[in-house]
Write an enzyme that holds these catalytic residues in place. Structure first.
Site, PDB file in Angstrom:
ATOM      1  N   LYS A 285       0.833  -1.197   0.000  1.00 40.82           N
ATOM      2  CA  LYS A 285       0.000   0.000   0.000  1.00 40.82           C
ATOM      3  C   LYS A 285       0.869   1.248   0.000  1.00 40.82           C
ATOM      4  CE  LYS A 285      -3.890  -1.875   2.709  1.00 40.82           C
ATOM      5  NZ  LYS A 285      -4.936  -1.707   1.691  1.00 40.82           N
ATOM      6  N   ARG A 359     -10.201 -11.608   2.303  1.00 42.29           N
ATOM      7  CA  ARG A 359     -11.065 -12.670   1.776  1.00 42.29           C
ATOM      8  C   ARG A 359     -10.377 -14.034   1.858  1.00 42.29           C
ATOM      9  NH1 ARG A 359     -11.373  -9.476  -3.815  1.00 42.29           N
ATOM     10  NH2 ARG A 359     -11.024  -7.801  -2.320  1.00 42.29           N
TER      11      ARG A 359
HETATM   12  N1  BES Z   1      -8.011  -3.823   4.550  1.00 40.34           N
HETATM   13  C1  BES Z   1      -8.183  -3.414   3.202  1.00 40.34           C
HETATM   14  C2  BES Z   1      -9.474  -2.626   2.990  1.00 40.34           C
HETATM   15  C3  BES Z   1      -9.531  -1.303   3.696  1.00 40.34           C
HETATM   16  C4  BES Z   1      -9.056  -0.160   3.076  1.00 40.34           C
HETATM   17  C5  BES Z   1     -10.085  -1.196   4.946  1.00 40.34           C
HETATM   18  C6  BES Z   1      -9.120   1.062   3.728  1.00 40.34           C
HETATM   19  C7  BES Z   1     -10.161   0.024   5.601  1.00 40.34           C
HETATM   20  C8  BES Z   1      -9.683   1.147   4.998  1.00 40.34           C
HETATM   21  C9  BES Z   1      -8.228  -4.632   2.276  1.00 40.34           C
HETATM   22  O1  BES Z   1      -7.432  -5.703   2.678  1.00 40.34           O
HETATM   23  C10 BES Z   1      -7.701  -4.186   0.961  1.00 40.34           C
HETATM   24  O2  BES Z   1      -6.558  -3.831   0.899  1.00 40.34           O
HETATM   25  N2  BES Z   1      -8.541  -4.220  -0.064  1.00 40.34           N
HETATM   26  C11 BES Z   1      -8.142  -3.814  -1.362  1.00 40.34           C
HETATM   27  C12 BES Z   1      -8.639  -4.843  -2.351  1.00 40.34           C
HETATM   28  C13 BES Z   1      -8.072  -4.697  -3.727  1.00 40.34           C
HETATM   29  C14 BES Z   1      -6.587  -5.007  -3.720  1.00 40.34           C
HETATM   30  C15 BES Z   1      -8.796  -5.622  -4.651  1.00 40.34           C
HETATM   31  C16 BES Z   1      -8.749  -2.452  -1.627  1.00 40.34           C
HETATM   32  O3  BES Z   1      -9.859  -2.187  -1.168  1.00 40.34           O
HETATM   33  O4  BES Z   1      -8.084  -1.636  -2.250  1.00 40.34           O
HETATM   34 MN    MN Z   2      -5.432  -5.507   2.012  1.00 46.74          MN
END
Ligand code: BES
Ligand code: MN
Ligand code: ZN
Length: 510
Positions: A285, A359
């Site tokens: 990230k 997931r």
């Molecule tokens: N934990 C994150 C989602 C999230 C983002 C929660 C911001 C709270 C605040 C999750 O694991 C994630 O990174 N999801 C990705 C999925 C994508 C890579 C398909 C996302 O939402 O960008």
């Molecule tokens: Mn994630």
């Protein structure tokens, strides 16, 4: 961890503390005990209201200092209810929070809250007292364990500090105390969830989290912790794939509560995502805001808080909670984009983005519990996608369900508690977006409908069980502060799940 006031219930006629809160309806209608105070003081309260053009509008307050001839009472705070007969259950809870904030801002050690409303709609007096006390309780929270300096008096953060005792004066204190008992359990569960979400990831790894869950055995919950070797024996290849990049080993915690008449009645299953920190892994990230990912275990926190509440109030239902505790890190041992892993179900997953890790954790838990516990239904909670915030912001959590009755019942609980849900779609079209050339399924669906393809991924592992998935990425943390929620870690979901269970699974089984 937070200093919370002791809440006690006394008759209306009992002696008052120096600070008193009274409810004032539209155009400052006062209920009888408050009117009595007003008369004794030569109309000080109504005169002050008139001078200040105070009308008793909902949530407005007016402070009357040193009202004459009231003995030890040196401050009365009028708290507006507006038209009391319009207020719903949750409005009373919010008013309790407003009262607690008004008291907290005065830094007093004790206060009286006269709970007798000029008009109270359909809410019964004992219930009203309990709801107001519940709101006051929820409001009193701060996460200050790492502050070594005492907070400055003008600092909001110290608001929860002063009050030691809140006396609720009401018509039937025994009954109100009894009704409040179950709300106190729900408040305790919410506080636990907030504490877990607020805790930084260096202090709360999978092992430490599991230890905290184990401590809840004191409430009567049966707690089982699975370590890495056991998870490997169970072939939880998808969950373990996420954990493999971290030096901190995975844990799974199972909490069982069998409070139904028949201990063998099929359980309700609650499943929580417990990623103690989500860096994204090799699909790392961006740095900005990454600190928020200490809250990526908000689903697990809600499950733990709910299980605690159910045990403390001795719920009349069989409920099992399971949480997957892992850390998603980039390292030499981490999973790579393109890796193919075998899930507990035996199915293969192509991991195209290591940041779509939640997931991967959930589906192994879901396959496992279907086999082991044969639940009557499954509800999972997860801070699963940023996309749910694009769709719903921080007001609503997304609700996905393969069963209309379960969805409708959850929406009812949502309306009653104010923990808001909005139903989102499952669709074959989203399933198609997860087709992989190299494995049975891939873990991302492409650019659009990120929350829907995430839900579709989970659905792939759900068999014939009614199932609901709550995407709480927007509501679990950094949600807008409210009268009853002053914390970054909101503790979202405990009230909702508790209510869903009590309204749908306890009454029939008594
Ligand atoms: N934990 C994150 C989602 C999230 C983002 C929660 C911001 C709270 C605040 C999750 O694991 C994630 O990174 N999801 C990705 C999925 C994508 C890579 C398909 C996302 O939402 O960008
Ligand atoms: Mn994630
Ligand atoms: Zn995540």
């Amino acid at each position: 961890m937070t200093t919370r006031p002791e809440i006690v219930f006394e008759p209306l006629s009992a002696d008052l503390e120096p600070t008193v809160v009274v409810l004032a309806g539209d155009d400052i209608a006062l209920a009888s005990r408050a009117r009595e105070l007003d008369q004794k003081s030569g109309g000080a309260l109504t005169k002050a209201a008139e001078a200040a053009q105070y009308k008793g509008r909902k949530k407005s307050t007016l402070e009357v200092l040193a009202p004459p001839r009231l003995g030890g009472v040196n401050r009365a705070i009028l708290l507006g209810t507006g038209k009391g007969s319009d207020l719903k259950e949750n409005d009373w809870v919010l008013l309790g929070g407003t009262a607690a904030a008004a008291i907290g801002a005065r830094k007093v050690k004790s206060a009286s809250f006269i709970v007798e409303a000029p008009e109270s709609g359909g809410t019964k007096p004992a219930e009203l007292a309990a709801l107001l006390a519940f709101g006051a309780n929820l409001r009193h929270y701060e996460f200050s364990k790492y502050l070594t300096k005492t907070a400055k008096p003008e600092d909001d953060a110290s608001e929860a500090d002063g009050l030691k005792k809140l006396v609720i004066h009401c018509a039937d204190p025994d009954k109100a105390r009894n009704v409040y008992g179950r709300y106190a359990a729900v408040a305790n569960g919410t506080m636990t969830a907030r504490d877990l979400v607020n805790e930084p990831a260096n202090a709360l790894g999978p092992v430490e989290f599991a230890d905290r869950v184990k401590e809840l055995e004191s409430t009567g919950l049966e707690v089982e912790i699975l370590d890495e070797a056991q998870l490997a024996d169970l072939k939880m290849g998808s969950l373990l794939a996420v954990a493999q990049g971290s030096v901190r080993p995975a844990r799974v915690a199972i909490m069982q509560w069998h409070g139904a008449k028949s201990k063998r009645a099929k359980p309700i299953m609650l499943v929580g995502k417990g990623v103690v920190f989500d860096t994204g892994g090799i699909s790392i990230k961006p740095a900005a805001g990454m600190e928020d990912m200490k809250g990526d275990m908000g689903g697990a926190a809600a499950v733990v808080g709910t299980m605690q509440a159910l045990a403390e109030r001795k719920a009349n239902a069989n409920v099992i909670g399971i949480i997957g505790l892992v850390e998603n890190m980039p390292s030499g041992t981490a999973i790579r984009p393109g890796d193919i892993v075998r899930a507990h179900s035996g199915q293969t997953v192509e991991i195209l983005n290591t940041d779509a890790e939640g997931r991967l954790v959930l589906v192994d838990l879901i396959s496992y519990v279907q086999e082991r516990f044969k639940p009557r239904l499954i509800i999972d909670l997860a801070t699963l996608t940023g996309a749910i915030m694009v769709a719903l912001g921080k007001e609503y959590a997304g609700l996905f369900a393969n069963d209309d009755k379960l969805a409708a019942d959850l929406l009812d609980a949502s309306n009653a508690t104010g923990e808001k849900l909005w139903r989102m779609p499952l669709d074959k079209g989203y399933d198609k977006m997860l087709e992989s050339k190299n494995a049975d399924i891939k873990n991302i669906g492409g650019r659009w409908a990120g929350s829907c393809t995430a839900a579709a991924f989970i659905k792939y592992f759900v068999k014939d069980t009614p199932w609901a998935h709550l995407d709480i990425a927007g509501t679990a943390m950094d949600a807008p502060k409210s009268e009853i929620s002053p914390s970054w870690g909101a503790g979202w979901g405990v009230r909702l799940l508790d209510r869903y269970i009590s309204d749908n699974h306890e009454k029939a089984e008594k």
